[in-house]
Design a protein around this motif. Sequence first.
Motif, PDB file in Angstrom:
ATOM      1  N   PRO A  22     -17.079  -0.737  -5.231  1.00  0.00           N
ATOM      2  CA  PRO A  22     -16.109  -1.106  -4.206  1.00  0.00           C
ATOM      3  C   PRO A  22     -16.735  -1.073  -2.818  1.00  0.00           C
ATOM      4  N   GLN A  23     -16.154  -1.829  -1.898  1.00  0.00           N
ATOM      5  CA  GLN A  23     -16.619  -1.817  -0.521  1.00  0.00           C
ATOM      6  C   GLN A  23     -15.835  -0.837   0.340  1.00  0.00           C
ATOM      7  N   HIS A  24     -14.690  -0.388  -0.158  1.00  0.00           N
ATOM      8  CA  HIS A  24     -13.872   0.573   0.581  1.00  0.00           C
ATOM      9  C   HIS A  24     -13.163   1.453  -0.439  1.00  0.00           C
ATOM     10  N   VAL A  25     -13.181   2.759  -0.215  1.00  0.00           N
ATOM     11  CA  VAL A  25     -12.628   3.690  -1.196  1.00  0.00           C
ATOM     12  C   VAL A  25     -11.739   4.705  -0.496  1.00  0.00           C
ATOM     13  N   TRP A  26     -10.640   5.031  -1.129  1.00  0.00           N
ATOM     14  CA  TRP A  26      -9.839   6.194  -0.761  1.00  0.00           C
ATOM     15  C   TRP A  26     -10.014   7.186  -1.896  1.00  0.00           C
ATOM     16  N   GLU A  27     -10.669   8.302  -1.632  1.00  0.00           N
ATOM     17  CA  GLU A  27     -10.878   9.300  -2.680  1.00  0.00           C
ATOM     18  C   GLU A  27      -9.547   9.871  -3.157  1.00  0.00           C
ATOM     19  N   LYS A  28      -8.590   9.979  -2.248  1.00  0.00           N
ATOM     20  CA  LYS A  28      -7.231  10.367  -2.623  1.00  0.00           C
ATOM     21  C   LYS A  28      -6.345   9.163  -2.334  1.00  0.00           C
ATOM     22  N   SER A  29      -5.756   8.601  -3.362  1.00  0.00           N
ATOM     23  CA  SER A  29      -4.982   7.379  -3.206  1.00  0.00           C
ATOM     24  C   SER A  29      -3.763   7.592  -2.327  1.00  0.00           C
ATOM     25  N   PRO A  30      -3.564   6.693  -1.353  1.00  0.00           N
ATOM     26  CA  PRO A  30      -2.346   6.756  -0.555  1.00  0.00           C
ATOM     27  C   PRO A  30      -1.145   6.139  -1.278  1.00  0.00           C
ATOM     28  N   GLY A  31      -1.327   5.690  -2.523  1.00  0.00           N
ATOM     29  CA  GLY A  31      -0.230   5.090  -3.284  1.00  0.00           C
ATOM     30  C   GLY A  31       0.062   3.684  -2.794  1.00  0.00           C
ATOM     31  N   LEU A  32      -0.916   2.809  -2.884  1.00  0.00           N
ATOM     32  CA  LEU A  32      -0.809   1.458  -2.337  1.00  0.00           C
ATOM     33  C   LEU A  32       0.325   0.669  -2.972  1.00  0.00           C
ATOM     34  N   SER A  33       1.025  -0.071  -2.106  1.00  0.00           N
ATOM     35  CA  SER A  33       2.157  -0.863  -2.576  1.00  0.00           C
ATOM     36  C   SER A  33       2.441  -1.966  -1.573  1.00  0.00           C
ATOM     37  N   GLY A  34       2.201  -3.172  -1.947  1.00  0.00           N
ATOM     38  CA  GLY A  34       2.440  -4.302  -1.057  1.00  0.00           C
ATOM     39  C   GLY A  34       1.267  -4.520  -0.126  1.00  0.00           C
ATOM     40  N   MET A  35       0.938  -5.790   0.124  1.00  0.00           N
ATOM     41  CA  MET A  35      -0.201  -6.103   0.971  1.00  0.00           C
ATOM     42  C   MET A  35       0.014  -7.459   1.619  1.00  0.00           C
ATOM     43  N   ALA A  36      -0.392  -7.571   2.882  1.00  0.00           N
ATOM     44  CA  ALA A  36      -0.296  -8.844   3.595  1.00  0.00           C
ATOM     45  C   ALA A  36      -1.590  -9.096   4.358  1.00  0.00           C
ATOM     46  N   PHE A  37      -2.093 -10.316   4.263  1.00  0.00           N
ATOM     47  CA  PHE A  37      -3.222 -10.771   5.073  1.00  0.00           C
ATOM     48  C   PHE A  37      -2.629 -11.405   6.324  1.00  0.00           C
ATOM     49  N   TYR A  38      -2.999 -10.907   7.492  1.00  0.00           N
ATOM     50  CA  TYR A  38      -2.404 -11.383   8.733  1.00  0.00           C
ATOM     51  C   TYR A  38      -3.195 -12.562   9.269  1.00  0.00           C
ATOM     52  N   ASP A  39      -2.525 -13.720   9.396  1.00  0.00           N
ATOM     53  CA  ASP A  39      -3.212 -14.917   9.883  1.00  0.00           C
ATOM     54  C   ASP A  39      -2.432 -15.649  10.971  1.00  0.00           C
ATOM     55  N   SER A  40      -1.474 -14.988  11.592  1.00  0.00           N
ATOM     56  CA  SER A  40      -0.676 -15.601  12.646  1.00  0.00           C
ATOM     57  C   SER A  40      -1.418 -15.544  13.985  1.00  0.00           C
ATOM     58  N   ASP A  41      -1.036 -16.417  14.907  1.00  0.00           N
ATOM     59  CA  ASP A  41      -1.577 -16.395  16.265  1.00  0.00           C
ATOM     60  C   ASP A  41      -0.776 -15.481  17.182  1.00  0.00           C
ATOM     61  N   ARG A  42       0.373 -14.967  16.723  1.00  0.00           N
ATOM     62  CA  ARG A  42       1.257 -14.173  17.597  1.00  0.00           C
ATOM     63  C   ARG A  42       0.549 -12.929  18.138  1.00  0.00           C
ATOM     64  N   PHE A  43      -0.087 -12.153  17.270  1.00  0.00           N
ATOM     65  CA  PHE A  43      -0.763 -10.924  17.687  1.00  0.00           C
ATOM     66  C   PHE A  43      -2.255 -11.071  17.383  1.00  0.00           C
ATOM     67  N   LYS A  44      -2.984 -11.607  18.350  1.00  0.00           N
ATOM     68  CA  LYS A  44      -4.401 -11.928  18.145  1.00  0.00           C
ATOM     69  C   LYS A  44      -5.234 -10.734  17.668  1.00  0.00           C
ATOM     70  N   PRO A  45      -5.002  -9.490  18.167  1.00  0.00           N
ATOM     71  CA  PRO A  45      -5.825  -8.367  17.682  1.00  0.00           C
ATOM     72  C   PRO A  45      -5.677  -8.104  16.183  1.00  0.00           C
ATOM     73  N   TRP A  46      -4.619  -8.622  15.584  1.00  0.00           N
ATOM     74  CA  TRP A  46      -4.391  -8.400  14.153  1.00  0.00           C
ATOM     75  C   TRP A  46      -4.929  -9.536  13.282  1.00  0.00           C
TER      76      TRP A  46
END
Length: 130
Positions: free
Chosen positions: A37-61
């Motif tokens: 993996p390229q990124h690991v959480w040794e203790k899972s935060p319990g992932l649920s739901g995911m979104a890739f942000y591609d809007s122009d509204r909030f450029k830093p995101w």
Amino acid sequence: IERGKNYGWPIATHGINYSGLPIPEAKGKIVEGTVGPQHVWEKSPGLSGMAFYDSDRFKPWQHNVFIGALVGQELIRLQFDGDKVVHEERLLGELNKRIRDVRQGPDGYLYVLTDEDDGALYKVGLKQPL
């Protein structure tokens, strides 16, 4: 993710069973012939739901990934440089709510759904200069 690559599950894993016991098939975190993996959480935060942000509204995101966390009770923002995670931020922890899902709306805001019997829907954005 690349077609035909072996990403290791279940023989190469950082995870454990819900019981807290090791995954029986696991041979370690890194196993020859698998892609780690390229990124690991040794203790899972319990992932649920995911979104890739591609809007122009909030450029830093732009091009960030937002992931809900059931156990961590927060919204996780991952910032990338190419395919590498270069920054991780935890948001909305003050809500003390399990985050079930996150979506980008057509208006460029994030919409976050909590996981309770009387769950709530939150509209999330950055403060804009006036």
